[in-house]
Design an enzyme around this catalytic site. Structure first.
Site, PDB file in Angstrom:
ATOM      1  N   ARG A 201    -113.395 -38.028   3.375  1.00 12.05           N
ATOM      2  CA  ARG A 201    -113.404 -37.843   1.925  1.00 12.05           C
ATOM      3  C   ARG A 201    -112.419 -38.781   1.236  1.00 12.05           C
ATOM      4  O   ARG A 201    -112.677 -39.272   0.140  1.00 12.05           O
ATOM      5  CB  ARG A 201    -113.092 -36.388   1.573  1.00 12.05           C
ATOM      6  CG  ARG A 201    -114.192 -35.425   2.021  1.00 12.05           C
ATOM      7  CD  ARG A 201    -113.933 -34.012   1.542  1.00 12.05           C
ATOM      8  NE  ARG A 201    -114.106 -33.910   0.100  1.00 12.05           N
ATOM      9  CZ  ARG A 201    -113.148 -33.524  -0.742  1.00 12.05           C
ATOM     10  NH1 ARG A 201    -111.951 -33.228  -0.284  1.00 12.05           N
ATOM     11  NH2 ARG A 201    -113.386 -33.435  -2.029  1.00 12.05           N
ATOM     12  N   ARG A 256    -107.224 -34.048  -8.071  1.00 19.50           N
ATOM     13  CA  ARG A 256    -106.531 -35.332  -7.918  1.00 19.50           C
ATOM     14  C   ARG A 256    -106.811 -36.271  -9.083  1.00 19.50           C
ATOM     15  O   ARG A 256    -106.058 -37.218  -9.317  1.00 19.50           O
ATOM     16  CB  ARG A 256    -106.935 -35.982  -6.597  1.00 19.50           C
ATOM     17  CG  ARG A 256    -106.671 -35.093  -5.383  1.00 19.50           C
ATOM     18  CD  ARG A 256    -107.327 -35.630  -4.125  1.00 19.50           C
ATOM     19  NE  ARG A 256    -107.315 -34.638  -3.053  1.00 19.50           N
ATOM     20  CZ  ARG A 256    -108.238 -33.700  -2.892  1.00 19.50           C
ATOM     21  NH1 ARG A 256    -109.256 -33.632  -3.747  1.00 19.50           N
ATOM     22  NH2 ARG A 256    -108.163 -32.836  -1.899  1.00 19.50           N
ATOM     23  N   LYS A 303     -94.553 -35.953   1.620  1.00 14.90           N
ATOM     24  CA  LYS A 303     -95.418 -36.625   2.596  1.00 14.90           C
ATOM     25  C   LYS A 303     -96.005 -37.902   2.012  1.00 14.90           C
ATOM     26  O   LYS A 303     -95.969 -38.972   2.636  1.00 14.90           O
ATOM     27  CB  LYS A 303     -96.539 -35.675   3.023  1.00 14.90           C
ATOM     28  CG  LYS A 303     -97.687 -36.331   3.791  1.00 14.90           C
ATOM     29  CD  LYS A 303     -97.267 -36.820   5.161  1.00 14.90           C
ATOM     30  CE  LYS A 303     -98.415 -37.541   5.869  1.00 14.90           C
ATOM     31  NZ  LYS A 303     -99.625 -36.737   6.028  1.00 14.90           N
ATOM     32  N   ASP A 322     -95.750 -34.107   8.501  1.00 23.56           N
ATOM     33  CA  ASP A 322     -96.800 -33.126   8.250  1.00 23.56           C
ATOM     34  C   ASP A 322     -96.833 -32.152   9.420  1.00 23.56           C
ATOM     35  O   ASP A 322     -95.923 -32.134  10.249  1.00 23.56           O
ATOM     36  CB  ASP A 322     -98.154 -33.814   8.043  1.00 23.56           C
ATOM     37  CG  ASP A 322     -98.614 -34.563   9.287  1.00 23.56           C
ATOM     38  OD1 ASP A 322     -97.887 -34.545  10.303  1.00 23.56           O
ATOM     39  OD2 ASP A 322     -99.697 -35.163   9.245  1.00 23.56           O
ATOM     40  N   HIS A 324     -98.520 -32.054  12.114  1.00 23.12           N
ATOM     41  CA  HIS A 324     -98.536 -32.682  13.435  1.00 23.12           C
ATOM     42  C   HIS A 324     -97.115 -33.031  13.877  1.00 23.12           C
ATOM     43  O   HIS A 324     -96.707 -32.744  15.007  1.00 23.12           O
ATOM     44  CB  HIS A 324     -99.389 -33.953  13.406  1.00 23.12           C
ATOM     45  CG  HIS A 324    -100.826 -33.723  13.078  1.00 23.12           C
ATOM     46  ND1 HIS A 324    -101.718 -33.196  13.976  1.00 23.12           N
ATOM     47  CD2 HIS A 324    -101.531 -33.947  11.940  1.00 23.12           C
ATOM     48  CE1 HIS A 324    -102.912 -33.104  13.412  1.00 23.12           C
ATOM     49  NE2 HIS A 324    -102.820 -33.550  12.180  1.00 23.12           N
ATOM     50  N   GLN A 370     -93.070 -42.594  14.889  1.00 22.20           N
ATOM     51  CA  GLN A 370     -93.772 -41.444  14.319  1.00 22.20           C
ATOM     52  C   GLN A 370     -95.268 -41.693  14.253  1.00 22.20           C
ATOM     53  O   GLN A 370     -96.073 -40.805  14.547  1.00 22.20           O
ATOM     54  CB  GLN A 370     -93.231 -41.152  12.914  1.00 22.20           C
ATOM     55  CG  GLN A 370     -93.952 -40.050  12.162  1.00 22.20           C
ATOM     56  CD  GLN A 370     -95.144 -40.547  11.345  1.00 22.20           C
ATOM     57  OE1 GLN A 370     -95.360 -41.747  11.207  1.00 22.20           O
ATOM     58  NE2 GLN A 370     -95.921 -39.622  10.827  1.00 22.20           N
TER      59      GLN A 370
END
Length: 486
Positions: A201, A256, A303, A322, A324, A370
């Site tokens: 998306r 958004r 983020k 985030d 993860h 990262q």
């Protein structure tokens, strides 16, 4: 259309798939042919194709055979690193196979049916001197892939030494995974689109911005010309000013749309090339200065600000955090375990602690480490790590789980299901959660009190439930398509 040229770096220094498909950029098109994977994108004013195996119908171009052999020797030399064999970038054998090279070519534009070649913007016309043309393209690629910024092999070796239990075990499966240097405007608006969204998306939204407001560069074809694809340059700030909130909502940007329009208005009031000045360490000495500047824009939290700082502001110590990365920090780095384990929501202070810990371990290029640690959990890349290696990495963390933690995990998982059953009215949020692709989520930051409409409240509750359940699975990854349960 030009012929392929050999790049000066091989696949052990540039892995196209991991680098271009991990969520750093959303404008490159990926095609799989019987020969190899091919990537098409825009650098500067040039539409380029990158591949590891050019088709036999497009002979490799070189100024001379001597020049070609010189490049081959350079690639072999630059791909060799003294040190541990586990993380060496050296070739597997003395004879270098074709798929260890990376090739590129410029795709010369094909005009649309209603547009002649002469009507294409003169801004993108070809330089007369071919040598100048390809010197410019290679300079753009050097900057885009950070070829001259750091030694990727040496950096990986340093990371593996600093973190032998995790990074040291997985790095050899991700050689050539590079950080990108992206355009600031493109990065800012692309990552505003990324909030609580999935890669598919996000890509559609970014493509919509390019097609509706960007500059048309031409078309390229595949399948012997049966299928053509238009290519656009990402719009400038001036071009984006033509957008409206309603027009963006009509293209499924959702909430958004408001953030994009508000950010455009704020950015217009800034000095020219304001985002580029964030690279200047005399004006903005620390990464935190840059993050604070970026967070003033609508839709930019920690983020998103971290991604922008890392990908286009040369703040390599910035660690986008985030769910993860929070799992990794909690399960693999003891100093972070208490901070994360006992909380379902994180304050900005907690996120800063995670970033600080990564910098303590990996140094000034912690953001590069990262990226690989994060990407190793994505569904399309995690299978590169053999199952037995994955099990060995997380077995120790699993053994240390207490009965109390497991009980809390069961309780939180039950709460998550209840919340999902009652909060199904927000179709966009549910679509994001149930998507078969990765969801790019920010950690839940302790919210400030503010008014919100019913849809925003529903979204927040669903996100709370999702993150809570993922945090509660101490040592394992939540059962989704992006799951990683050793």
């Amino acid at each position: 259309m030009s012929k392929f040229r050999l790049m000066k770096f091989g696949t052990r220094l540039l892995d196209l798939e991991t680098t271009l498909l991990c969520g750093q950029t959303f404008t490159w098109k990926h095609f799989k042919t019987p020969h190899a994977s091919s990537f098409v994108g825009v650098l500067g004013n040039h539409v380029l194709e990158l591949t590891t195996k050019p088709s036999s119908s497009h002979l490799i171009h070189s100024n001379s055979n001597d020049h070609f052999e010189e490049l081959k020797n350079m690639i072999t030399s630059k791909s060799t690193l003294s040190g541990s064999s586990d993380i060496s970038c050296s070739a597997a054998s003395s004879s270098v196979e074709t798929d260890q090279y990376v090739y590129y070519r410029k795709l010369f534009p094909i005009a649309k049916n209603n547009q002649s070649e002469s009507e294409l913007s003169t801004e993108f016309s070809e330089p007369i001197d071919e040598t100048t043309l390809y010197a410019e393209i290679e300079q753009l690629m050097d900057e885009f892939f950070h070829f001259n910024t750091y030694d990727i092999c040496q950096l990986h070796e340093n990371f593996a030494t600093s973190d032998p239990k995790l990074f040291g075990k997985i790095v050899k499966y991700y050689q050539g995974w590079r950080l990108l240097k992206l355009d600031p405007i493109e990065t800012l608006f692309s990552f505003i689109c990324s909030s609580n969204n999935n890669v598919s998306r996000i890509t559609k939204m970014v493509q919509s911005l390019c097609e509706d407001y960007g500059t048309y560069l031409g078309e390229f074809s595949i399948d012997e010309g049966n299928t053509t694809f238009p290519m656009y340059k990402f719009p400038t700030l001036e071009q984006l000013e033509n957008s409206t909130e309603q027009a963006l909502k009509d293209k499924n940007f959702g909430y958004r749309a408001k953030y994009i329009v508000q950010t455009i208005q704020k950015l217009k009031k800034k000095p020219e090339n304001y985002l580029l000045t964030l690279q200047n360490k005399e004006l903005f000495p620390t990464t935190q200065h840059v993050l604070d500047e970026l967070k003033q824009f609508s839709g930019v939290g920690m983020k998103v600000a971290s991604c922008i700082a890392l990908y286009c502001c040369n703040r390599f110590d910035c660690v986008p955090t985030d769910v993860h990365i929070l799992r990794i920090a909690r399960n693999c780095y003891p100093s972070m375990k208490k901070c994360i384990q006992e909380k379902k929501t994180l304050s900005e202070k907690d996120v800063k602690l995670v970033m600080k810990e990564f910098v303590n371990i990996f140094g000034e290029y912690a953001g590069v480490a990262q990226m690989i640690l994060y990407g190793s959990q994505l569904s399309q890349f995690k299978e590169r790590i053999p199952q037995e290696v994955r099990e060995s990495i997380f077995s120790e963390a699993k053994k240390k789980r207490s009965k109390k933690e497991m009980a809390r995990s069961d309780e939180d998982s039950s709460d998550e299901q209840d919340n999902k059953d009652h909060e199904h009215n927000d179709a966009e949020a549910l679509s994001s959660i149930s998507s078969q692709e990765e969801v790019d989520q920010e950690p839940i930051i302790a919210p400030k009190k503010r008014k919100s409409n019913s849809i925003e409240k529903a979204t927040e509750k669903i996100d709370d439930a999702l993150i809570a359940s993922q945090f509660s699975l101490n040592g394992c990854y939540a059962a989704s398509t992006s799951s990683y349960i050793p």
